[in-house]
Motif scaffolding. Structure first.
Motif, PDB file in Angstrom:
ATOM      1  N   GLU A  30       0.837  -1.211   0.000  1.00 57.61           N
ATOM      2  CA  GLU A  30       0.000   0.000   0.000  1.00 57.61           C
ATOM      3  C   GLU A  30       0.866   1.253   0.000  1.00 57.61           C
ATOM      4  OE1 GLU A  30      -4.149   1.533   2.040  1.00 57.61           O
ATOM      5  OE2 GLU A  30      -3.014  -0.109   2.965  1.00 57.61           O
ATOM      6  N   GLN A  31       1.994   1.212   0.727  1.00 55.93           N
ATOM      7  CA  GLN A  31       2.915   2.343   0.711  1.00 55.93           C
ATOM      8  C   GLN A  31       3.445   2.590  -0.695  1.00 55.93           C
ATOM      9  OE1 GLN A  31       5.927   1.331   3.569  1.00 55.93           O
ATOM     10  NE2 GLN A  31       4.651   1.863   5.337  1.00 55.93           N
ATOM     11  N   ARG A  32       3.841   1.515  -1.369  1.00 57.85           N
ATOM     12  CA  ARG A  32       4.354   1.657  -2.737  1.00 57.85           C
ATOM     13  C   ARG A  32       3.253   2.121  -3.691  1.00 57.85           C
ATOM     14  NH1 ARG A  32       7.249   3.853  -5.934  1.00 57.85           N
ATOM     15  NH2 ARG A  32       7.745   2.806  -7.894  1.00 57.85           N
ATOM     16  N   HIS A  33       2.039   1.647  -3.476  1.00 51.58           N
ATOM     17  CA  HIS A  33       0.894   2.063  -4.295  1.00 51.58           C
ATOM     18  C   HIS A  33       0.659   3.569  -4.168  1.00 51.58           C
ATOM     19  CE1 HIS A  33      -3.165   2.340  -5.883  1.00 51.58           C
ATOM     20  NE2 HIS A  33      -3.624   2.727  -4.699  1.00 51.58           N
ATOM     21  N   ILE A  34       0.723   4.085  -2.947  1.00 51.58           N
ATOM     22  CA  ILE A  34       0.534   5.524  -2.720  1.00 51.58           C
ATOM     23  C   ILE A  34       1.635   6.323  -3.411  1.00 51.58           C
ATOM     24  CG2 ILE A  34       0.542   7.317  -0.939  1.00 51.58           C
ATOM     25  CD1 ILE A  34      -0.787   5.249   0.929  1.00 51.58           C
ATOM     26  N   GLU A  35       2.866   5.824  -3.336  1.00 47.96           N
ATOM     27  CA  GLU A  35       3.994   6.500  -3.995  1.00 47.96           C
ATOM     28  C   GLU A  35       3.796   6.540  -5.507  1.00 47.96           C
ATOM     29  OE1 GLU A  35       7.356   4.278  -2.768  1.00 47.96           O
ATOM     30  OE2 GLU A  35       7.321   5.001  -0.686  1.00 47.96           O
ATOM     31  N   LYS A  36       3.343   5.424  -6.082  1.00 47.20           N
ATOM     32  CA  LYS A  36       3.136   5.381  -7.529  1.00 47.20           C
ATOM     33  C   LYS A  36       2.017   6.326  -7.954  1.00 47.20           C
ATOM     34  CE  LYS A  36       3.564   1.617  -9.937  1.00 47.20           C
ATOM     35  NZ  LYS A  36       3.482   0.253 -10.488  1.00 47.20           N
ATOM     36  N   GLN A  37       0.968   6.368  -7.172  1.00 55.85           N
ATOM     37  CA  GLN A  37      -0.134   7.278  -7.497  1.00 55.85           C
ATOM     38  C   GLN A  37       0.309   8.735  -7.407  1.00 55.85           C
ATOM     39  OE1 GLN A  37      -3.115   6.162  -8.768  1.00 55.85           O
ATOM     40  NE2 GLN A  37      -1.949   4.243  -8.691  1.00 55.85           N
ATOM     41  N   ALA A  38       1.174   9.039  -6.429  1.00 56.36           N
ATOM     42  CA  ALA A  38       1.689  10.409  -6.293  1.00 56.36           C
ATOM     43  C   ALA A  38       2.567  10.770  -7.491  1.00 56.36           C
ATOM     44  CB  ALA A  38       2.482  10.535  -4.995  1.00 56.36           C
ATOM     45  N   GLU A  39       3.361   9.812  -7.963  1.00 57.08           N
ATOM     46  CA  GLU A  39       4.207  10.053  -9.137  1.00 57.08           C
ATOM     47  C   GLU A  39       3.349  10.321 -10.375  1.00 57.08           C
ATOM     48  OE1 GLU A  39       6.627   6.587  -9.383  1.00 57.08           O
ATOM     49  OE2 GLU A  39       7.692   7.007  -7.507  1.00 57.08           O
ATOM     50  N   LYS A  91       1.770  13.884 -10.353  1.00 53.39           N
ATOM     51  CA  LYS A  91       2.663  14.993 -10.707  1.00 53.39           C
ATOM     52  C   LYS A  91       2.636  15.277 -12.205  1.00 53.39           C
ATOM     53  CE  LYS A  91       6.024  14.313  -6.968  1.00 53.39           C
ATOM     54  NZ  LYS A  91       7.424  13.916  -6.662  1.00 53.39           N
ATOM     55  N   GLU A 143       8.562  -5.078  -6.995  1.00 50.55           N
ATOM     56  CA  GLU A 143       9.376  -3.944  -6.565  1.00 50.55           C
ATOM     57  C   GLU A 143       9.752  -4.021  -5.090  1.00 50.55           C
ATOM     58  OE1 GLU A 143       7.297  -0.391  -7.560  1.00 50.55           O
ATOM     59  OE2 GLU A 143       7.140  -0.888  -9.688  1.00 50.55           O
TER      60      GLU A 143
END
Length: 302
Positions: free
Chosen positions: A34-43, A46, A108
């Motif tokens: 879920e942490q990685r999912h949030i990071e990908k969505q933030a990327e 942008k 990942e």
């Protein structure tokens, strides 16, 4: 119909049989995914040119926890996507999309081997090489059936004379007693011999590194192999005893390969697109390392 996620939440002891890892490992995996999912969505956010305000549009039909569970169910059980969609109350197309999205995230966050964990840091890589040189690593390969290519020249590349079918070959190098996966090389052509595959990946280790292998590796000085009976001769009793002792040490790599094949996507004929093979099998290797508790003790603390 009870969903797989509801089932393992109400019966945690059944998690390993249904998704390949125990319930506590699943919960820890969901947190990282879920942490990685949030990071990908933030990327993505942008670089997105918005037409409608943030928060609009169709909502996701499954949560991250359900997405990870869906991915694990496919890797462990390998149902067709129609069935997978029924289990999670979504269409087969969305089940396919969800699987491909979450398996990439698992890939990942779950290093498939010790070497992959440290290869981006040259100092740690050198330290690992020195540490490994103190052991006699165990090596073996396994083949997995794939669909026969349409083109005849492609068929010849994938055809394995040993298995009498079209295959992809994976090489595993592990610590003594099967404690961890040191290195894994996946998706090689089925016709490639075990010893040539080893020689192609030999440069990952120090020149002094020693290995333990079966008769397929006879001819390489770095690998201890069993005594082979020559034509019209018998090996001595002493050689038979040495072969027996070597087999008892080498069996650990067979057990590791068996753990990988617990996930049916890595044992049955591979049905997904061939370009997905490496990603999927390496994700399975990461799950195996998680299953034997060789991963999250390091990953979570960082």
């Amino acid at each position: 119909m009870t969903s797989p996620l509801a089932r393992i939440e109400s019966h945690p002891h059944e998690a390993k049989r249904l998704i390949g890892i125990n319930y506590d490992q699943f919960l820890a995996l969901v947190v990282l995914a879920e942490q990685r999912h949030i990071e990908k969505q933030a990327e993505l956010e942008k670089n997105k040119v918005r037409i409608i305000a943030k928060g609009g549009g169709r909502k996701a039909e499954i949560s991250p926890k359900e997405g990870v569970c869906l991915c694990l169910v496919y890797l462990r059980q390998k149902p067709i996507f129609e069935i997978l969609g029924l289990l999670f109350d979504i269409s087969k197309t969305k089940a396919n999309d969800a699987f491909n999205y979450w398996v990439d995230i698992l890939r990942e966050i779950l290093p498939a081997s010790q070497i992959e964990e440290v290869e981006s840091n040259s100092q740690k890589y050198q330290e690992l090489q020195r540490m490994l040189s103190e052991y006699e690593l165990i090596i073996d390969s396994a083949e997995q059936a794939v669909a026969r290519p349409v083109d005849y020249q492609e068929q010849k590349k994938y055809y394995s004379g040993k298995k009498k079918m079209h295959t992809l070959k994976n090489q595993f190098i592990i610590l003594p007693n099967g404690e961890d996966i040191v290195d894994v090389c996946v998706g090689m052509l089925g016709k490639m011999s075990d010893i040539n595959l080893f020689r192609d990946t030999r440069n990952k280790f120090l020149p002094s590194q020693k290995f333990l292998g079966d008769k397929a590796y006879i001819g390489d000085d770095a690998i201890t192999t069993p005594h082979k009976k020559r034509k019209n001769t018998e090996i001595s009793e002493f050689q038979k005893q040495e072969n027996k002792q070597l087999s008892s040490r080498r069996i650990a790599v067979e057990h590791m390969i068996c753990r990988v094949k617990i996930f049916r996507v890595a044992s049955d004929r591979f049905r997904l697109a061939r370009h997905r093979y490496n990603q999927v099998i390496m994700a399975v290797c990461g799950l195996v390392r998680l299953r034997i508790n060789r991963l999250f003790s390091v990953t979570i603390s960082t």
